[in-house]
Design an enzyme around this catalytic site. Structure first.
Site, PDB file in Angstrom:
ATOM      1  N   GLY A 290     -46.923   7.834  98.384  1.00  0.00           N
ATOM      2  CA  GLY A 290     -47.815   8.413  97.384  1.00  0.00           C
ATOM      3  C   GLY A 290     -49.249   8.014  97.610  1.00  0.00           C
ATOM      4  O   GLY A 290     -49.551   7.050  98.330  1.00  0.00           O
TER       5      GLY A 290
ATOM      6  N   GLY B 204     -55.693   3.938  95.901  1.00  0.00           N
ATOM      7  CA  GLY B 204     -55.138   3.574  97.188  1.00  0.00           C
ATOM      8  C   GLY B 204     -53.919   4.405  97.514  1.00  0.00           C
ATOM      9  O   GLY B 204     -53.619   5.401  96.864  1.00  0.00           O
TER      10      GLY B 204
ATOM     11  N   VAL C  53     -49.621   4.252  98.940  1.00  0.00           N
ATOM     12  CA  VAL C  53     -48.414   3.438  98.986  1.00  0.00           C
ATOM     13  C   VAL C  53     -47.512   3.974 100.083  1.00  0.00           C
ATOM     14  O   VAL C  53     -47.308   5.189 100.196  1.00  0.00           O
ATOM     15  CB  VAL C  53     -47.666   3.457  97.635  1.00  0.00           C
ATOM     16  CG1 VAL C  53     -46.431   2.562  97.692  1.00  0.00           C
ATOM     17  CG2 VAL C  53     -48.581   3.021  96.509  1.00  0.00           C
TER      18      VAL C  53
ATOM     19  N   ASP D 280     -50.377   1.330  80.656  1.00  0.00           N
ATOM     20  CA  ASP D 280     -50.236   2.671  81.225  1.00  0.00           C
ATOM     21  C   ASP D 280     -48.765   3.020  81.419  1.00  0.00           C
ATOM     22  O   ASP D 280     -48.365   3.556  82.454  1.00  0.00           O
ATOM     23  CB  ASP D 280     -50.982   2.775  82.553  1.00  0.00           C
ATOM     24  CG  ASP D 280     -51.162   4.234  83.008  1.00  0.00           C
ATOM     25  OD1 ASP D 280     -51.136   5.121  82.140  1.00  0.00           O
ATOM     26  OD2 ASP D 280     -51.317   4.466  84.214  1.00  0.00           O
TER      27      ASP D 280
END
Length: 729
Positions: A16, A21, A23, A132
């Site tokens: 992803g 950033g 992954v 979140d």
């Protein structure tokens, strides 16, 4: 220019990308262990704020330890890049399951909420708020486990900050930019729970400002859930943080009680059946499919080669990232490492041509893991979970702790062995489910749910709940008789404990039991075997992070057999004075002000513990704000029953205004609708003038269909929140 990659790892799949950033799934070259690596984008390395935020995520992951949270293995920072090495979870996002299924059966939705609350509970115990929580950040595994991920914007409880989060799940205090608390995560988890059951979010709007207003002011959509689940929604999505459960652990206990009452003791097994099947199907076509046979990270003593990243109880060797390993304090700035399950490292250079020699390999701090044990005993078999620790410096103490943690499993197996089974009838299948309820530097607490699938042990098989709490410095098991020694030894002590439990369980442990049939709690209910199985007492205590979770066997106190096990959750502050001094010092870490539930017939209210109820004859009753005030002139909330008359303000000049005064007039200054639990009341504020010149504001909530009026002339603190959280029958 190619992107920087962590030396010593081979990238396998991209998992992803985001604004922060990327992954990837990677394999460690030295061991074959597969991990997830989160890289900070190279363009962000020059921004100190973003780099520090990346470090903060590593700090948080180091502090939060739970089988329901993805583990941190390593943090590496060099002039060329920064990376977080994490556990690669063979699961799929809840959002993918919701896309495929549309909505979930209530039991499956409860399973999702329970797993999430277990992960959030570990975060809250470490003083961390996720901020979140959303379906994308819950990974569901085919082996009936779930994990919470992505602590990228997590903060310490009580910190303020920007209104960050995912708007569809943000609590009112997040929209206002106020301090984040565990109740903030509880709100988001409840929103996702609603979405799982209904197939859509509780509030939806394209315009951000409209969405803010909905979360801040709109009524909670309780009517879209089954009645049995509406209480969870009302509590979890209360507008005021103080009206929600104070921590995920407290909410988890409420969920357990609700789920068992609505769907029976096997609700979790049924909920996982469809959920795990769908997770397996989606995982099979995902980039993580290869993890089904992945090499696990090397455990302690397994002969890991240089460069190995530790798993549970393992080691981190020099070279695990291609450079110098620095002690965790360099990046964690003093954060506690007990229970982190890994040594956090950072790659640095010293400015010299040759780096200094690496430090010696260090043992990893103590970790606790949920593991699986499988055995066949010929006439019956067992497959279940247990908790074990690793990493203690004292191997003798570690063995003692692990024996205590295995005790409920061994006891369950031994019970069936002694009772015996009839192979001609069926083959009993024994299971255990283990949940870590508390883990800190001194205490580890586990709740075991134990079952037997066999008609030889009753129509629905065998069922038992057993808790075990261990002092990690001594290996001593802390149970109800040791902690509540007076209650286990004297009737006066048992009665005192019973009063505290009943304050949290209005109507008795089973509800509706006539007084003449109700049996009092006695010392032997804490000390002697009562139920079937290997001898559970009628009252057990599991010492969780913020609360004592009592498991009460209802039939022992006059309830029918259908009552079975009744959970009663009590904050430490409400029972600390009944504990031994040593136990109170070890277990009670403070918490919110104690409250009590007051049964008022058709509804219950949760009010401060010092309030008391006083009957006012035919006019109703008073909820007095002080336990030691006299009835006349006592400040509190008047509750008037069975009236069809309109409320006339100004009756309380002699109490709220001044002695011996009467009302000379009242002016209405406000009028609207306000919630009392799931009902809407006509709310009014009146400016009352008294004969001696005194004046005050009187508030009233009128429910004409029920004939109930709430009257407050004393500006009672928190009354709006108390009434909003009322529970109607």
């Amino acid at each position: 220019m190619s992107e920087w990659a962590l030396p010593g790892f081979t990238e396998l799949k991209a998992l992803g990308k985001g604004g922060f950033g990327r992954v990837v799934l990677a394999r460690q070259d030295g061991t074959g262990a597969e991990v997830a690596i989160k890289y900070l984008y190279a363009e962000h390395l020059a921004d100190p704020r973003l780099v520090d935020a990346f470090r903060q995520e590593a700090r948080v992951l180091a502090q939060v330890v739970s089988p329901h949270v993805a583990k941190l293995h390593e943090f590496v920072e060099t002039p060329q890049g920064a990376a977080i090495v994490m556990e690669a979870v063979p699961g799929v996002p809840l959002s993918a399951i919701l896309t495929a299924e549309g909505q979930l059966a209530p039991e499956a939705a409860l399973v999702v909420l329970k797993g999430s609350l277990l992960g959030l509970s570990a975060a809250h115990a470490a003083g961390v708020v996720h901020r979140d929580y959303k379906p994308d950040n819950v990974l569901v595994r085919p082996d009936r486990q779930s994990k919470l991920v992505d602590f990228g914007i997590a903060v310490l409880a009580g910190e303020t900050g920007l209104s960050v989060g995912t708007p569809s799940y943000m609590a009112p205090e997040q929209w206002a930019g106020n301090a984040a608390t565990p109740a903030t995560d509880v709100y988001a988890a409840t929103c996702v729970f609603f979405q799982c059951v209904t197939g859509h979010r509780p509030f939806e709007a394209d315009d951000r400002e409209v969405l803010r207003n909905l979360h801040t002011h709109a009524p909670i959509p309780v009517g879209e859930l089954p009645n049995s689940l509406s209480g969870l929604l009302t509590r979890g999505m209360a507008k005021e943080p103080a009206a929600r459960p104070g921590t995920a652990a407290i909410f988890l206990a409420e969920l357990e009680a609700t789920a068992v009452a609505a769907y029976g003791h096997d609700w979790e097994s049924r909920g996982w059946t469809r959920l795990a099947q769908r997770a397996g199907a989606l995982l099979a076509v995902s980039p993580l499919a290869m993890l089904a046979g992945a090499t696990m990270l090397a455990p302690a003593g397994a002969g890991a080669s240089a460069g190995a990243v530790a798993g549970s109880g393992g080691v981190v060797a020099a070279g695990a990232g291609g450079g110098l390993l620095v002690k965790a304090g360099a990046i964690l700035a003093g954060a506690a490492l007990v229970g982190t399950g890994a040594v956090i490292v950072v790659n640095t250079t010293t400015g010299d041509d040759e780096p200094p020699p690496p430090p010696a390999v260090e043992r990893v701090a103590m970790t606790a893991d949920v593991r699986t044990r499988t055995e066949n005993f010929g006439t019956f078999d067992f497959e279940g979970q247990f908790v074990a620790i690793s990493g203690l410096a004292d191997p003798v103490l570690q063995d003692r702790v692990n024996q205590a943690l295995m005790g409920p499993v061994d006891g369950w197996i031994e019970y069936v062995r002694q009772v015996g089974t009839d192979p001609a009838t069926d083959t009993p299948h024994l299971t255990t489910q283990a949940e870590i309820r508390r883990q800190d530097e001194r205490v580890l607490s586990v709740r075991y749910t134990r079952t037997i699938e066999s008609t030889q042990f009753g129509n629905r098989g065998g069922f038992s709940i057993r808790g075990v709490t261990v002092d990690l410095t001594t290996g001593e098991v802390l149970d109800a008789p040791k902690v509540f020694a007076d209650a286990a030894a004297t009737q006066a002590g048992a009665t005192a404990l019973e009063e505290r439990l009943l304050a949290r369980s209005p109507g008795g442990f089973c509800g509706g039991v006539p007084d003449e049939e109700r049996r009092p709690l006695e010392p032997q209910h804490l000390t002697e075997p009562y139920t079937a199985g290997d001898g559970d007492p009628a009252v057990q205590a599991i010492f969780a992070a913020d609360t004592v979770e009592f498991n009460v066997y209802g039939p022992a106190f006059g309830g029918p057999m259908a009552c079975d096990h009744v959970p009663v959750v009590v904050p430490y502050a409400e029972v600390a004075d009944l504990m031994t001094a040593e136990a109170a010092a070890l277990l009670n870490r403070g918490g919110p002000a104690p409250t009590q539930r007051v049964d008022l017939g058709s509804f219950t209210l949760e009010v401060p513990a010092e309030w008391r109820r006083a009957d006012l004859g035919s006019t109703g009753l008073l909820l007095a704000r002080s336990a030691d005030c006299v009835l006349d002139g006592c400040p509190g909330v008047r509750i008037i029953y069975g009236t069809t008359d309109e409320h006339v303000p100004g009756h309380f000049c002699d109490e709220a205004g001044a002695p011996d005064q009467v009302s000379t007039g009242a002016e209405r200054i406000k009028q609207d609708l306000r919630p009392i639990g799931t009902k809407k009341a006509a709310y009014e504020e009146w400016r009352v003038t008294c004969s001696g010149g005194a004046s005050f504001v009187e508030r009233s909530w009128v429910l004409p269909k029920t004939g109930i009026i709430f009257v407050d002339a004393w500006n009672t603190p928190g009354l709006d929140r108390i009434l909003e959280s009322a529970m109607w029958r």
